[in-house]
Motif scaffolding. Structure first.
Motif, PDB file in Angstrom:
ATOM      1  N   LEU A 246      34.169  41.008  79.223  1.00  0.00           N
ATOM      2  CA  LEU A 246      33.236  42.080  78.895  1.00  0.00           C
ATOM      3  C   LEU A 246      33.754  42.999  77.805  1.00  0.00           C
ATOM      4  N   VAL A 247      35.070  43.037  77.599  1.00  0.00           N
ATOM      5  CA  VAL A 247      35.664  43.982  76.652  1.00  0.00           C
ATOM      6  C   VAL A 247      36.480  43.221  75.617  1.00  0.00           C
ATOM      7  N   ASN A 248      36.609  43.808  74.443  1.00  0.00           N
ATOM      8  CA  ASN A 248      37.302  43.182  73.321  1.00  0.00           C
ATOM      9  C   ASN A 248      38.748  43.664  73.262  1.00  0.00           C
ATOM     10  N   VAL A 249      39.525  43.321  74.282  1.00  0.00           N
ATOM     11  CA  VAL A 249      40.920  43.746  74.365  1.00  0.00           C
ATOM     12  C   VAL A 249      41.820  42.552  74.092  1.00  0.00           C
ATOM     13  N   ALA A 272      48.470  58.565  82.261  1.00  0.00           N
ATOM     14  CA  ALA A 272      48.612  58.119  80.882  1.00  0.00           C
ATOM     15  C   ALA A 272      47.279  58.309  80.157  1.00  0.00           C
ATOM     16  N   LEU A 273      47.343  58.372  78.847  1.00  0.00           N
ATOM     17  CA  LEU A 273      46.152  58.498  78.013  1.00  0.00           C
ATOM     18  C   LEU A 273      45.875  57.167  77.346  1.00  0.00           C
ATOM     19  N   LEU A 274      44.623  56.737  77.379  1.00  0.00           N
ATOM     20  CA  LEU A 274      44.226  55.482  76.742  1.00  0.00           C
ATOM     21  C   LEU A 274      43.536  55.787  75.423  1.00  0.00           C
ATOM     22  N   GLU A 275      44.051  55.203  74.351  1.00  0.00           N
ATOM     23  CA  GLU A 275      43.455  55.362  73.031  1.00  0.00           C
ATOM     24  C   GLU A 275      43.044  53.992  72.515  1.00  0.00           C
ATOM     25  N   LEU A 276      41.770  53.853  72.178  1.00  0.00           N
ATOM     26  CA  LEU A 276      41.240  52.617  71.625  1.00  0.00           C
ATOM     27  C   LEU A 276      40.932  52.838  70.143  1.00  0.00           C
ATOM     28  N   THR A 277      41.513  52.025  69.301  1.00  0.00           N
ATOM     29  CA  THR A 277      41.267  52.117  67.863  1.00  0.00           C
ATOM     30  C   THR A 277      40.816  50.758  67.354  1.00  0.00           C
ATOM     31  N   GLY A 278      40.270  50.763  66.163  1.00  0.00           N
ATOM     32  CA  GLY A 278      39.803  49.517  65.563  1.00  0.00           C
ATOM     33  C   GLY A 278      38.750  49.804  64.519  1.00  0.00           C
ATOM     34  N   GLU A 279      38.419  48.790  63.762  1.00  0.00           N
ATOM     35  CA  GLU A 279      37.447  48.962  62.697  1.00  0.00           C
ATOM     36  C   GLU A 279      36.056  49.204  63.258  1.00  0.00           C
ATOM     37  N   SER A 286      31.929  50.554  73.705  1.00  0.00           N
ATOM     38  CA  SER A 286      31.470  49.682  74.786  1.00  0.00           C
ATOM     39  C   SER A 286      32.588  49.420  75.781  1.00  0.00           C
ATOM     40  N   ALA A 287      33.787  49.140  75.272  1.00  0.00           N
ATOM     41  CA  ALA A 287      34.925  48.911  76.170  1.00  0.00           C
ATOM     42  C   ALA A 287      35.247  50.164  76.976  1.00  0.00           C
ATOM     43  N   GLN A 288      35.233  51.310  76.313  1.00  0.00           N
ATOM     44  CA  GLN A 288      35.544  52.556  77.004  1.00  0.00           C
ATOM     45  C   GLN A 288      34.497  52.867  78.071  1.00  0.00           C
ATOM     46  N   ARG A 289      33.235  52.570  77.770  1.00  0.00           N
ATOM     47  CA  ARG A 289      32.166  52.806  78.736  1.00  0.00           C
ATOM     48  C   ARG A 289      32.325  51.887  79.959  1.00  0.00           C
ATOM     49  N   ILE A 290      32.710  50.644  79.724  1.00  0.00           N
ATOM     50  CA  ILE A 290      32.892  49.699  80.833  1.00  0.00           C
ATOM     51  C   ILE A 290      34.103  50.088  81.668  1.00  0.00           C
ATOM     52  N   PHE A 291      35.187  50.517  81.037  1.00  0.00           N
ATOM     53  CA  PHE A 291      36.345  50.968  81.804  1.00  0.00           C
ATOM     54  C   PHE A 291      35.965  52.140  82.720  1.00  0.00           C
ATOM     55  N   ARG A 292      35.175  53.058  82.165  1.00  0.00           N
ATOM     56  CA  ARG A 292      34.784  54.215  82.978  1.00  0.00           C
ATOM     57  C   ARG A 292      33.919  53.790  84.158  1.00  0.00           C
ATOM     58  N   ARG A 293      33.180  52.727  84.022  1.00  0.00           N
ATOM     59  CA  ARG A 293      32.330  52.248  85.108  1.00  0.00           C
ATOM     60  C   ARG A 293      33.137  51.985  86.371  1.00  0.00           C
ATOM     61  N   PHE A 294      34.398  51.582  86.231  1.00  0.00           N
ATOM     62  CA  PHE A 294      35.224  51.246  87.381  1.00  0.00           C
ATOM     63  C   PHE A 294      36.184  52.376  87.756  1.00  0.00           C
ATOM     64  N   ILE A 295      36.118  53.500  87.066  1.00  0.00           N
ATOM     65  CA  ILE A 295      37.023  54.619  87.345  1.00  0.00           C
ATOM     66  C   ILE A 295      36.263  55.858  87.790  1.00  0.00           C
ATOM     67  N   ASP A 296      35.344  56.313  86.950  1.00  0.00           N
ATOM     68  CA  ASP A 296      34.615  57.556  87.236  1.00  0.00           C
ATOM     69  C   ASP A 296      33.271  57.541  86.506  1.00  0.00           C
ATOM     70  N   PRO A 297      32.287  56.789  87.007  1.00  0.00           N
ATOM     71  CA  PRO A 297      30.975  56.768  86.337  1.00  0.00           C
ATOM     72  C   PRO A 297      30.375  58.168  86.273  1.00  0.00           C
ATOM     73  N   THR A 389      44.729  48.583  69.825  1.00  0.00           N
ATOM     74  CA  THR A 389      43.914  48.288  68.643  1.00  0.00           C
ATOM     75  C   THR A 389      43.045  47.075  68.939  1.00  0.00           C
ATOM     76  N   LEU A 390      41.730  47.264  68.880  1.00  0.00           N
ATOM     77  CA  LEU A 390      40.799  46.177  69.178  1.00  0.00           C
ATOM     78  C   LEU A 390      40.591  45.327  67.926  1.00  0.00           C
ATOM     79  N   PRO A 391      40.587  44.013  68.067  1.00  0.00           N
ATOM     80  CA  PRO A 391      40.450  43.137  66.892  1.00  0.00           C
ATOM     81  C   PRO A 391      38.990  43.026  66.442  1.00  0.00           C
TER      82      PRO A 391
END
Length: 620
Positions: A246-249, A272-279, A286-297, A389-391
């Motif tokens: 579901l995520v581009n990791v 810890a702090l999660l930072e997602l970067t990429g072009e 989308s990845a950050q939204r899906i991660f939140r779905r399983f942590i704190d919607p 860094t997402l590809p």
């Protein structure tokens, strides 16, 4: 009998007129004065007729409200609230105070009032199937009070009535109720870790080293806001591998992300702090939204850049996960605020409409950010960060396809995450990281080691990739600071310095690039000393010693800048470090153990990591 006209000097005798006629005459006279716009004359004329108007209020409230509306429409200078208080000094003119008292008493019979260590009042609504916990001044409790007034009292309470009732309940909760600790989404007690589902049944799941179990009336006091949304219903037997569809990791970064997600389920450690970067178009949001779905919607899953530091603390005080998207930079104050959120702290400011009182906001929550370029540059926040860094995406999916796939896979993924957390708790007591090898986020590293061992990786694997990850991230914080980059260049040229900070500043300034703006360069020895203290942990991981003495000598403060050797090798593998006889309420499937000559990231596909691992290592 003819209707008489009564003035202020007329003596009113009950035997002369009927009460209804007397009242009607008084109302007519007062209305005429109001229509003339004579507010002072109205109040003077009202004095001798107060008893008549009060009788009308009590015996015919409908007619009184109609006359009251006519007075209000006739003369805007006449305050009808003051009129109510004038006629009925007890404040029962519209029944608001008596209604608020009755509503507060009715609510107190149906809920338990308590307070936290700061004196904030809360209410626990006791139901047959579940209990609800709300802050007294929250919208959730006000909605419940409105329903209570409608269903039990047959009235529609006004805003002032609800406010007065909440004030009464707050006083009872603060001074008569017991003190408890409210928690949001996650908690821990002697039974284990708790995770609030956020559903209408107010259920929570208990996670221990023996398994996890859903509870309908958990003993921990989990509070919510109106924006809280439910977690996916967990189903045992799932696999976390479904998450990566579901995520581009990148595959080599997945263990770090997995450890960050599981860490968000704990409440007793720094986050810890999660930072997602990429072009652009790398599916960061989308990845950050899906991660939140399983942590704190949450109703608002991703937020834009905060305008002030206060905005960060307000968000942290109302949700378990602080989540920002499309950031292009962070100010120093914002970076410090996010550090405080991860480790736990508070924010204080002058309370509105007061001169000396403070309003405080406390925060202890994980943080997730995303942006095209890295925004976590300050060393203190970077030391707490997991930067991924997402590809580039080769094959894209539509939003509907992602949404449908997420809905279908969410129950199994949620159950697999709970299984993994439970198994990691069972392994945690056997995880040992020598003190000299522990990173800044030692609790996070310990949990990551446990998760890696549960998934079949060798001991020390997570610590190695986490150390390499942090070391790689150090380069960007050095590049973001001209003076730190100058110190690295000075040492890399084989130099070593021991002397005053002023002398080092002169040496570094000689090699300062001409295009470097002065506002980014230390203007005094104190500025350089502060920079050396700030970047010394980052420089230390690059094998550079940057030390500033705390003692001031006659010629100034002394410092040292030189090369040093730092050992970051992982701990050796110790056989026999398995955990046996771990029974779970929901048993998680174990990953197949990997051999030492197989790359845990590419699963034997072949990469530079595989090539560096000897082939003659025994199978684990």
């Amino acid at each position: 009998m003819d209707t008489q006209t009564f003035t202020e000097d007329t003596e009113i005798r009950p035997e002369d007129v009927l009460p209804a006629d007397l009242t009607a005459a008084a109302m007519s006279e007062l209305l005429t004065i109001a229509q003339a716009g004579e507010a002072p004359a109205f109040w003077r004329s009202l004095k001798p007729h107060t008893a008549l108007i009060k009788s009308l209020m009590d015996n015919d409230p409908g007619e009184f409200q109609a006359w009251r509306a006519e007075i209000k429409s006739a003369c805007s200078k006449i305050n009808v609230g003051t009129l109510d208080d004038f006629i009925s000094p007890s404040g029962a003119g519209d029944g608001s105070d008596s209604q608020a008292t009755a509503l507060a008493d009715l609510a107190a019979e149906r809920c338990a009032l308590w307070h936290d260590a700061d004196g904030n009042a809360y209410a626990t609504i006791n139901g047959e199937t579940h209990n609800e916990h709300w802050r007294v001044d929250s919208t959730g409790l006000r909605d419940w009070l409105s329903w209570l007034a409608h269903s039990k009292m047959g009235t529609a309470p006004s805003g002032e009535t609800l406010k007065s009732a909440c004030n009464a309940l707050a006083g009872q909760g603060k001074f008569d109720g017991q003190e408890h600790e409210p928690r949001r989404r996650v908690a821990k007690d002697e039974a284990g870790y708790w995770l609030d589902f956020g559903d209408e049944q107010w259920r929570a799941v208990l996670i221990t080293a023996a398994g996890w179990k859903v509870m309908c009336k958990p003993p921990v006091l989990m509070i919510r806001t109106k924006a809280t949304r439910p977690l996916p219903e967990p189903v045992p037997g799932g696999s976390v591998d479904a998450l990566w569809d579901l995520v581009n990791v990148p595959e080599q970064e997945r263990l770090l992300v997995l450890a960050w997600i599981i860490e968000c389920f704990r409440s007793d450690t720094p986050y810890a702090l999660l930072e997602l970067t990429g072009e652009q178009g790398a599916a960061k949001s989308s990845a950050q939204r899906i991660f939140r779905r399983f942590i704190d919607p949450n109703q608002v899953e991703l937020r834009g850049k905060p305008k002030t530091v206060e905005d960060i603390y307000v968000a942290a005080a109302n949700a378990h996960l602080v989540s920002y998207e499309n950031l292009s930079g962070l100010s120093n104050d914002q970076s410090d605020a996010l550090c405080t959120c991860c480790t736990g702290g508070g924010y204080a400011a002058r309370q509105l409409y007061t001169n000396g009182e403070e309003a405080t906001l406390t925060a202890h929550c994980p943080v997730a950010l995303n942006g095209i370029s890295p925004v976590v540059l300050r060393p203190d926040l970077l030391d707490r960060a997991v930067s991924i860094t997402l590809p580039e995406i080769k094959v894209r999916k539509t939003d509907d396809e992602i949404r449908e796939a997420t809905e279908a896979a969410a129950p199994g993924i949620m159950g697999a995450l709970l299984d993994l957390f439970s198994n990691a708790l069972a392994v945690m007591p056997s995880v040992v990281i020598p003190p000299e090898q522990r990173p800044r986020m030692a609790d996070f590293a310990m949990l990551g080691e446990a998760i890696a061992q549960v998934q079949g990786y060798p001991q020390g694997h997570f610590l190695q990739i986490y150390t390499d990850h942090r070391r790689a991230a150090i380069g960007r914080t050095i590049d973001a600071s001209p003076v730190a980059a100058a110190m690295v260049d000075y040492v890399d040229r084989g130099n070593r310095y021991a002397g005053t900070v002023k002398g080092l500043l002169e040496v570094l300034t000689e090699h300062k690039p001409d295009h470097e703006r002065d506002e980014y360069w230390p203007r005094s020895p104190k500025g350089l000393a502060d920079a050396m203290r700030r970047y010394s942990p980052a420089l230390r991981q690059m094998g550079i010693k940057a030390r500033v003495d705390n003692t001031r000598y006659r010629d100034g403060i002394h410092c040292e800048l030189a090369k040093q050797v730092t050992d970051y090798s992982p701990q050796p593998q110790v056989p026999g470090n398995e955990v046996h006889n771990v029974h779970h309420v929901h048993t998680a499937p174990k990953a197949e153990p990997k051999t030492a000559n197989q790359c845990p990231s590419c699963h034997g596909a072949g990469c530079h990591i595989c090539e560096e691992i000897p082939d003659d290592t025994e199978e684990l």
